[in-house]
Scaffold this motif. Structure first.
Motif, mmCIF file in Angstrom:
data_model
loop_
_atom_site.group_PDB
_atom_site.id
_atom_site.type_symbol
_atom_site.label_atom_id
_atom_site.label_comp_id
_atom_site.label_asym_id
_atom_site.label_seq_id
_atom_site.Cartn_x
_atom_site.Cartn_y
_atom_site.Cartn_z
ATOM 1 N N GLY A 104 0.563 6.757 -7.293
ATOM 2 C CA GLY A 104 1.641 5.767 -7.277
ATOM 3 C C GLY A 104 1.437 4.662 -8.299
ATOM 4 N N ASP B 177 2.082 2.892 -1.138
ATOM 5 C CA ASP B 177 2.877 3.335 -2.271
ATOM 6 C C ASP B 177 4.184 3.900 -1.736
ATOM 7 N N HIS C 236 8.510 3.468 -5.985
ATOM 8 C CA HIS C 236 7.528 3.252 -7.034
ATOM 9 C C HIS C 236 7.478 4.477 -7.929
#
Length: 183
Positions: free
Chosen positions: A67, A107, A135
């Protein structure tokens, strides 16, 4: 608040899968770094005591993630420096004590990764404002499946020998299936 309750900063509980199989969950508070110090020795001690056939670690921050925000594994996330200590202090315990899977979020992606004998699941794409929550992500060598720009969740089912994971989109579509066979 009244919506979420953790019985303690760190805790463990065991679920009976069938008469011969149990799954023990070890929960850490990796979100609050001010209380991080005593958690690693606690985890080491509790893992060493476990007699469960399945061992699962649950915490907020991912140990492995591609991420873009918290990806300590890749080092490119803007908050990666916060999770590198988790990777360096907890991963050796995961390996030494034979933890089968690590479940995390943070994430805002859906990732399934396999490294050696441990599966790592990042399921952080279930909430927030849809237009700003996702993300970016880089696939790692250990990536089994990864989805950066979709909402969704993971459903896990365990039996005596297998942990089966479905990655499901917010529209109910199965995006990926991961099967982990306990050695």
């Amino acid at each position: 608040g009244t919506h979420w309750f953790m019985p303690a900063r760190v805790y463990t509980f065991t679920a009976q899968v069938d008469p011969l199989t149990s799954a023990q969950f070890f929960v850490l508070d990796s979100y609050n770094r001010a209380h991080w110090g005593p958690q690693v020795p606690w985890l080491d001690r509790e893992l060493s005591r476990s007699t469960a056939q399945w061992k699962f670690l649950v915490n907020h921050n991912p140990l492995y993630s591609g991420g873009s925000t918290h990806g300590a594994t890749t080092g490119f996330g803007r908050w990666a420096w916060l999770t590198k200590d988790l990777l360096h202090s907890v991963l050796p315990l995961v390996t030494r004590h034979g933890v089968h899977a690590v479940f995390s979020g943070d994430d805002h992606t859906l990732q399934g990764l396999q490294k050696d004998l441990t599966a790592f699941f990042v399921s952080g794409a279930g909430g927030g404002r849809m237009h700003i929550m996702f993300h970016g992500m880089r696939k790692l060598n250990s990536t089994v499946c990864a989805f950066a720009s979709t909402g969704g969740f993971m459903a896990h089912h365990v039996n005596r020998t297998t942990l089966r994971t479905l990655v499901v989109s917010s529209k109910g579509e199965i995006l990926c299936t991961h099967v982990y066979i306990r050695k």
